[in-house]
Motif scaffolding. Structure first.
Motif, short mmCIF file in Angstrom:
data_model
loop_
_atom_site.label_atom_id
_atom_site.label_comp_id
_atom_site.label_asym_id
_atom_site.label_seq_id
_atom_site.Cartn_x
_atom_site.Cartn_y
_atom_site.Cartn_z
N VAL A 27 0.65 -1.51 -0.06
CA VAL A 27 -0.13 -0.12 -0.14
C VAL A 27 0.89 1.48 -0.19
O VAL A 27 0.71 2.35 -0.77
N VAL A 28 1.68 1.20 0.92
CA VAL A 28 2.82 2.35 0.83
C VAL A 28 3.40 2.50 -0.53
O VAL A 28 3.48 3.69 -0.79
N ALA A 29 3.69 1.70 -1.15
CA ALA A 29 4.71 1.62 -2.39
C ALA A 29 3.77 2.26 -3.50
O ALA A 29 4.13 2.90 -4.16
N VAL A 30 2.58 1.68 -3.38
CA VAL A 30 1.46 1.89 -4.46
C VAL A 30 1.10 3.43 -4.33
O VAL A 30 0.87 4.13 -5.23
N GLY A 31 0.97 3.57 -3.15
CA GLY A 31 0.15 4.92 -2.86
C GLY A 31 1.54 6.22 -3.11
O GLY A 31 1.15 7.33 -3.66
N ALA A 32 2.90 5.77 -2.68
CA ALA A 32 3.85 6.82 -3.14
C ALA A 32 4.01 6.86 -4.48
O ALA A 32 4.15 7.94 -5.12
N LEU A 33 3.78 5.72 -5.33
CA LEU A 33 4.04 5.77 -6.89
C LEU A 33 3.01 6.58 -7.42
O LEU A 33 3.21 7.43 -8.60
N PRO A 50 11.36 2.91 -8.62
CA PRO A 50 12.15 2.15 -7.49
C PRO A 50 11.30 2.18 -6.32
O PRO A 50 11.67 1.40 -5.22
N LEU A 51 10.41 3.12 -6.10
CA LEU A 51 9.40 2.95 -4.88
C LEU A 51 8.76 1.41 -4.85
O LEU A 51 8.28 1.08 -3.66
N LEU A 52 8.90 0.60 -5.98
CA LEU A 52 8.28 -0.69 -5.86
C LEU A 52 9.10 -1.45 -5.03
O LEU A 52 8.70 -2.57 -4.68
N GLY A 53 10.45 -0.94 -4.75
CA GLY A 53 11.27 -1.60 -3.78
C GLY A 53 10.70 -1.94 -2.41
O GLY A 53 11.15 -2.80 -1.86
N ILE A 54 9.90 -0.86 -1.95
CA ILE A 54 9.31 -0.90 -0.76
C ILE A 54 8.33 -2.29 -0.62
O ILE A 54 8.48 -2.97 0.20
N ALA A 55 7.49 -2.57 -1.78
CA ALA A 55 6.61 -3.59 -1.72
C ALA A 55 7.65 -4.81 -1.71
O ALA A 55 7.20 -5.94 -1.18
N PHE A 56 8.64 -4.88 -2.53
CA PHE A 56 9.51 -6.02 -2.72
C PHE A 56 10.16 -6.47 -1.02
O PHE A 56 10.13 -7.41 -0.85
N ALA A 197 17.80 -1.14 -4.36
CA ALA A 197 18.02 -0.13 -3.28
C ALA A 197 19.21 0.83 -4.10
O ALA A 197 19.26 2.13 -3.79
N ALA A 198 19.94 0.42 -4.94
CA ALA A 198 20.71 1.21 -5.79
C ALA A 198 20.15 2.15 -6.69
O ALA A 198 20.49 3.58 -6.85
N ALA A 199 18.96 1.50 -7.21
CA ALA A 199 18.20 2.74 -8.15
C ALA A 199 17.45 3.74 -7.42
O ALA A 199 17.28 4.84 -7.72
N ALA A 200 17.00 3.27 -6.06
CA ALA A 200 16.22 4.14 -5.35
C ALA A 200 17.07 5.35 -4.83
O ALA A 200 17.14 6.41 -4.87
#
Length: 208
Positions: A27-33, A50-56, A197-200
């Motif tokens: 939810v956090v990742a999708v909301g931020a994106l 790269p915010l999808l890294g949170i979901a991962f 992490a590097a991409a973010a």
């Protein structure tokens, strides 16, 4: 507190909170994106992905780890590695800090089954300390807080000890030809985590 699933004779254990934390990360990742896209337009996807890294991270750290109890042994799947422990290689089950399987070549701790904190200990009830496998009890029928059946470590230990005790009583273990634990590392997941992490980090640096 706990969640189990029976599949083809195996019991898959993971903490019930794993679904909550995983869902929160998604939810956090999708909301931020979505916020980035709303602010920057569709082009925001190029820098916001790269915010999808949170979901991962939520999936990798909370949903992916499991303890599988099957006829051939116990499989402990942690974020970094999976350890297969045959029943013949099991020496002891400990719950001091988390579910820990002791073998002749070392002890293996389950990420998915941590011992309880103060709240989990005080939430224990009489039914959580009775009818446990005999090997759960110490002197004077005492047990550790981590053995309480309402806790992650305690319920996972209950599943392991119950199956182990049943196999011992039925004479189903071939102790003359013991197998050793096998560990396989999750290199692909580790590399993916490093890349995300590097991409973010790069995206944040460019944005600043």
């Amino acid at each position: 507190m706990t969640s189990t699933q029976d599949v083809a004779g195996a019991t898959i254990f993971r903490p019930r909170t794993s679904s909550w934390f995983t869902a929160l990360a998604v939810v956090v990742a999708v909301g931020a994106l979505a916020s980035v896209v709303a602010t920057e337009g569709p082009g925001g996807l190029l820098v916001g992905w790269p915010l999808l890294g949170i979901a991962f991270a939520g999936w990798w750290l909370f949903w992916y780890p499991t303890v599988v109890v099957a006829d051939q042994g116990i499989t402990v799947r942690n974020p970094l590695a999976t350890i297969d422990v045959p029943w013949e290689a099991l020496i002891d089950v400990d719950t001091k800090y988390a579910l820990k399987l002791v073998t002749p070549v070392g002890a293996f701790t389950a990420w998915a089954a941590p011992a309880p904190g103060v709240w989990g200990t005080h939430a224990g009830k009489p039914e959580h300390v009775t009818n446990l496998p005999s090997m759960s009890y110490g002197p004077g029928q005492s047990i550790r807080p981590g053995d309480l059946k309402n806790t992650d470590s305690g319920y996972a230990a209950y599943l392991v000890r119950s199956r182990w005790e049943e196999l011992v009583e039925n004479g189903a273990l071939d102790l003359d030809r013991p197998s050793l634990p096998q560990r396989s590392w999750h290199w692909r997941l580790v590399v993916l985590a490093v890349l995300l992490a590097a991409a973010a980090t790069w995206t944040l640096a460019v944005g600043l």
